[in-house]
Write a protein that holds these residues in place. Structure first.
Motif, short mmCIF file in Angstrom:
data_model
loop_
_atom_site.label_atom_id
_atom_site.label_comp_id
_atom_site.label_asym_id
_atom_site.label_seq_id
_atom_site.Cartn_x
_atom_site.Cartn_y
_atom_site.Cartn_z
N LEU A 118 0.83 -1.21 0.00
CA LEU A 118 0.00 0.00 0.00
C LEU A 118 0.86 1.26 0.00
O LEU A 118 0.59 2.21 -0.73
N VAL A 119 1.92 1.25 0.79
CA VAL A 119 2.84 2.40 0.82
C VAL A 119 3.44 2.64 -0.56
O VAL A 119 3.53 3.78 -1.02
N HIS A 120 3.84 1.58 -1.23
CA HIS A 120 4.43 1.73 -2.57
C HIS A 120 3.41 2.21 -3.59
O HIS A 120 3.75 2.94 -4.52
N MET A 121 2.16 1.81 -3.43
CA MET A 121 1.12 2.23 -4.38
C MET A 121 0.73 3.70 -4.17
O MET A 121 0.30 4.36 -5.10
N VAL A 122 0.87 4.19 -2.96
CA VAL A 122 0.49 5.56 -2.64
C VAL A 122 1.60 6.56 -2.98
O VAL A 122 1.33 7.72 -3.27
N ARG A 123 2.83 6.09 -3.00
CA ARG A 123 3.97 6.98 -3.22
C ARG A 123 3.88 7.73 -4.53
O ARG A 123 3.28 7.28 -5.50
N GLU A 124 4.51 8.89 -4.55
CA GLU A 124 4.60 9.73 -5.75
C GLU A 124 5.39 8.99 -6.83
O GLU A 124 6.30 8.23 -6.55
N SER A 125 5.04 9.25 -8.06
CA SER A 125 5.72 8.64 -9.21
C SER A 125 7.12 9.21 -9.36
O SER A 125 7.41 10.31 -8.90
N ASP A 126 7.98 8.46 -10.05
CA ASP A 126 9.29 8.98 -10.42
C ASP A 126 9.08 10.05 -11.48
O ASP A 126 8.38 9.83 -12.46
N ALA A 127 9.71 11.19 -11.29
CA ALA A 127 9.62 12.25 -12.29
C ALA A 127 10.52 11.89 -13.46
O ALA A 127 11.65 11.44 -13.28
N GLY A 128 10.02 12.07 -14.64
CA GLY A 128 10.80 11.77 -15.83
C GLY A 128 10.85 10.29 -16.12
O GLY A 128 10.25 9.48 -15.41
N PRO A 129 11.56 9.92 -17.16
CA PRO A 129 11.63 8.50 -17.51
C PRO A 129 12.44 7.72 -16.50
O PRO A 129 13.34 8.24 -15.85
N ASN A 130 12.10 6.45 -16.33
CA ASN A 130 12.90 5.54 -15.52
C ASN A 130 13.14 4.28 -16.35
O ASN A 130 12.81 4.24 -17.53
N ARG A 131 13.69 3.25 -15.76
CA ARG A 131 14.07 2.06 -16.53
C ARG A 131 12.87 1.30 -17.08
O ARG A 131 13.02 0.40 -17.90
N PHE A 132 11.66 1.65 -16.66
CA PHE A 132 10.46 0.96 -17.12
C PHE A 132 9.73 1.72 -18.22
O PHE A 132 8.74 1.24 -18.74
N GLY A 133 10.19 2.93 -18.54
CA GLY A 133 9.57 3.67 -19.62
C GLY A 133 9.48 5.15 -19.34
O GLY A 133 9.91 5.64 -18.30
N PRO A 134 8.89 5.87 -20.29
CA PRO A 134 8.76 7.32 -20.12
C PRO A 134 7.71 7.65 -19.06
O PRO A 134 6.86 6.84 -18.72
N ASP A 135 7.79 8.85 -18.55
CA ASP A 135 6.84 9.33 -17.56
C ASP A 135 5.47 9.43 -18.20
O ASP A 135 5.30 10.12 -19.20
N PRO A 136 4.44 8.74 -17.67
CA PRO A 136 3.11 8.82 -18.29
C PRO A 136 2.50 10.21 -18.20
O PRO A 136 1.59 10.54 -18.95
N ARG A 137 3.00 11.05 -17.31
CA ARG A 137 2.48 12.41 -17.19
C ARG A 137 3.16 13.37 -18.15
O ARG A 137 2.75 14.52 -18.28
#
Length: 170
Positions: A118-137
């Motif tokens: 739950l803590v991981h699901m609530v956390r803020e997203s990584d800003a910018g691209p990360n190793r899993f792909g571009p930022d969806p925002r």
């Protein structure tokens, strides 16, 4: 992301475990799942409670028992049908916060596993691209401001003739 947009996005990516999912997409779909699964489950529970004698526990209404069985069956079919997209959006949500999808397995640890997930699901997203792909925002841009309303409204009647509000000559 809106409620309907999130549900449509998750169902469109039914079994897509790669990429990232925004926080709003995950939580709107979680609400959808809770409503779609919870409604038949609640109906089944109420029918079952009304179909048995509270003192003896013996069935009192066979029709209500059949209704409860059907409602629980519907809830089971919903859970089975939404299992893959629920896992997929959860993995993509973990990817959005920079974690591997295997972190989902922490939910199987009794007592603390679900809380950690739950803590991981609530956390803020990584800003910018990360190793899993571009930022969806990244593709989102603020909507331009609405144009200002005109100070006076005019209506044209024929070539060169304008009638202003309050004008007596009609």
């Amino acid at each position: 992301m809106t409620f309907t947009g999130a549900v449509a996005s998750v169902l469109r990516q039914y079994a897509t475990f790669d990429g990232r999912a925004r926080r709003s997409e995950y939580w709107w779909f979680t609400l959808f799942y809770a409503l779609v699964y919870g409604l038949p489950y609640l109906v089944g529970t109420l029918l079952l409670a009304g179909a048995t004698d509270p003192v003896t526990g013996q069935p009192t209404s066979p029709g209500a028992l059949v209704g409860a069985f059907l409602a629980f069956g519907a809830a089971g079919l919903v859970a089975l049908g939404l299992l893959v997209p629920t896992l997929a959006v959860s993995v993509r949500r973990l990817h959005d916060s920079g974690r591997s999808g295997w972190w989902y397995c922490i939910s199987f640890v009794p007592f603390v596993g679900g809380l950690l997930l739950l803590v991981h699901m609530v956390r803020e997203s990584d800003a910018g691209p990360n190793r899993f792909g571009p930022d969806p925002r990244a593709g989102l841009v603020a909507a331009p401001p609405a144009p200002a309303a005109p100070s006076s409204v005019s209506f044209a009647y024929g070539p060169g003739r304008t009638l202003l509000p309050g004008d007596a000559s009609r």
